[in-house]
Write a protein that holds these residues in place. Structure first.
Motif, short mmCIF file in Angstrom:
data_model
loop_
_atom_site.label_atom_id
_atom_site.label_comp_id
_atom_site.label_asym_id
_atom_site.label_seq_id
_atom_site.Cartn_x
_atom_site.Cartn_y
_atom_site.Cartn_z
N THR A 176 -0.34 -2.15 -0.26
CA THR A 176 -0.09 -3.34 -1.07
C THR A 176 -1.35 -4.15 -1.37
O THR A 176 -1.36 -4.94 -2.30
CB THR A 176 0.90 -4.29 -0.36
N ASP A 195 3.86 -7.34 -5.18
CA ASP A 195 3.17 -6.21 -4.54
C ASP A 195 4.06 -5.52 -3.53
O ASP A 195 4.12 -4.28 -3.46
CB ASP A 195 1.87 -6.68 -3.87
N ILE A 196 4.77 -6.29 -2.74
CA ILE A 196 5.68 -5.73 -1.73
C ILE A 196 6.82 -4.99 -2.42
O ILE A 196 7.20 -3.89 -2.02
CB ILE A 196 6.20 -6.84 -0.80
N ARG A 249 6.88 -3.63 -5.39
CA ARG A 249 6.37 -2.39 -5.99
C ARG A 249 6.14 -1.33 -4.91
O ARG A 249 6.50 -0.17 -5.08
CB ARG A 249 5.07 -2.68 -6.74
N PHE A 250 5.56 -1.72 -3.79
CA PHE A 250 5.26 -0.78 -2.71
C PHE A 250 6.53 -0.11 -2.19
O PHE A 250 6.58 1.10 -2.00
CB PHE A 250 4.52 -1.49 -1.57
#
Length: 112
Positions: free
Chosen positions: A27, A52-53, A55-56
């Protein structure tokens, strides 16, 4: 004491057999910050970090809304709502349709 969001982030990580280091590397979020999120030491989280989290883990950003406490937060401003919607659309496009521009491009257009 962990928060509902922290508990869910830990569950997602453990479910996938990941270490905090793996999530940090995937991330771009620091290991310390992720640890604080899971432990509930961070009371607020930025849109960018949640994006970001999201998407990860391959989870829509809206999914995490159920784990955020409403009573501790103030109403969002119009700009925050607009940014939240832009991020949600971007994450949805990237996760489900594998298309779109970077969030940086979206923010530069929205904030002009």
């Amino acid at each position: 004491m962990s928060t509902p969001l922290g508990q869910e982030l830990r569950r997602l990580r453990k479910e996938r057999g990941l270490r905090l280091e793996d999530v940090a590397n995937g991330t771009g979020i620091t290991l310390q910050y992720l640890s604080m999120l899971e432990k509930g030491a961070r009371k607020s989280v930025s849109f960018e970090i949640m994006s970001d989290i999201s998407r990860f883990y391959g989870v829509p950003l809206d999914y995490f809304a159920a784990f955020l406490k409403e009573d501790d937060s103030e109403p969002l401003t119009d700009v925050e709502i607009m940014l939240w919607q832009a991020i949600n659309e971007k994450v949805r496009d990237e996760i489900y349709y594998k298309k779109g521009k970077s969030l940086k491009d979206i923010f530069s257009k929205v904030l002009k």
